[in-house]
Design an enzyme around this catalytic site. Structure first.
Site, PDB file in Angstrom:
ATOM      1  N   ASP A   2      -9.946  -1.695  -6.110  1.00 20.89           N
ATOM      2  CA  ASP A   2     -10.298  -1.505  -4.703  1.00 20.89           C
ATOM      3  C   ASP A   2     -10.515  -0.021  -4.451  1.00 20.89           C
ATOM      4  OD1 ASP A   2     -10.084  -4.210  -3.947  1.00 20.89           O
ATOM      5  OD2 ASP A   2      -7.931  -4.035  -3.631  1.00 20.89           O
ATOM      6  N   ASP A  19     -14.902  -8.001  -1.980  1.00 27.34           N
ATOM      7  CA  ASP A  19     -14.121  -8.412  -0.815  1.00 27.34           C
ATOM      8  C   ASP A  19     -15.006  -8.474   0.429  1.00 27.34           C
ATOM      9  OD1 ASP A  19     -11.816  -8.404  -2.398  1.00 27.34           O
ATOM     10  OD2 ASP A  19     -11.283  -6.354  -1.825  1.00 27.34           O
TER      11      ASP A  19
END
Length: 168
Positions: A113, A131
């Site tokens: 991330d 995401d």
């Protein structure tokens, strides 16, 4: 239409993996680069769980769930997506996002991330391109389902009123 869907899914996966690759190669874990002060940062982070960091370290669970979800998405994409871009597009976004994060779990044992945002002082969980595709896909699918339900209720309401006027 189906080739378009699969090309879009491949594009999402490629963009996701390219951006994650750059983060892995050029940044140390925990390193953060300010892009827009007090709003947007590029932060190298690894998530061994699901959304918002839940279910940390449950890799086998994620492997199984991803395979089941991907199979269901492909089935529904072929059954309903070819007739409606409003169903196909959200499913493809979910497919690309799920596979993008699945690749990370297989390669790194965690999801890479890097998009770190702050809204009015709230630190939103760090996320990535996959995401984003997942969230947009699920959001569009919910909107489509709510729209269909609204149309059906409106149709049945007007249909029953028409019958009442004819009988009364």
């Amino acid at each position: 239409m189906m080739i378009f869907y699969y090309l879009l899914a491949l594009f999402i996966i490629a963009l996701d993996q390219l951006t994650k690759y750059a983060v892995v190669i050029y940044m140390d874990i925990g390193e953060s680069i300010e892009l827009i002060p007090d709003f947007l940062y590029l932060t190298s982070h690894r998530n061994e769980g699901a959304a918002f960091g839940i279910l940390q370290g449950q890799m086998w669970f994620f492997y199984i769930i991803t395979v089941v979800v991907v199979a269901a998405i492909i089935y529904h994409l072929h059954k309903y997506g070819k007739n409606s871009i409003m169903i196909g597009l959200p499913l493809v976004l979910i497919l690309g996002g799920a596979l993008g994060n699945f690749i990370d779990r297989v390669l790194f044992g965690a999801v890479v991330d890097f998009v770190d945002t702050y809204f009015w002082g709230y630190s939103y969980p760090i996320f990535n391109v996959a995401d984003s595709a997942l969230v947009v896909g699920v959001g569009l699918l919910i909107i489509k389902m709510m729209s269909d339900e609204w149309k059906e209720k409106r149709k049945s309401k007007h249909g029953s009123n028409a019958v009442d006027h004819n009988n009364g």
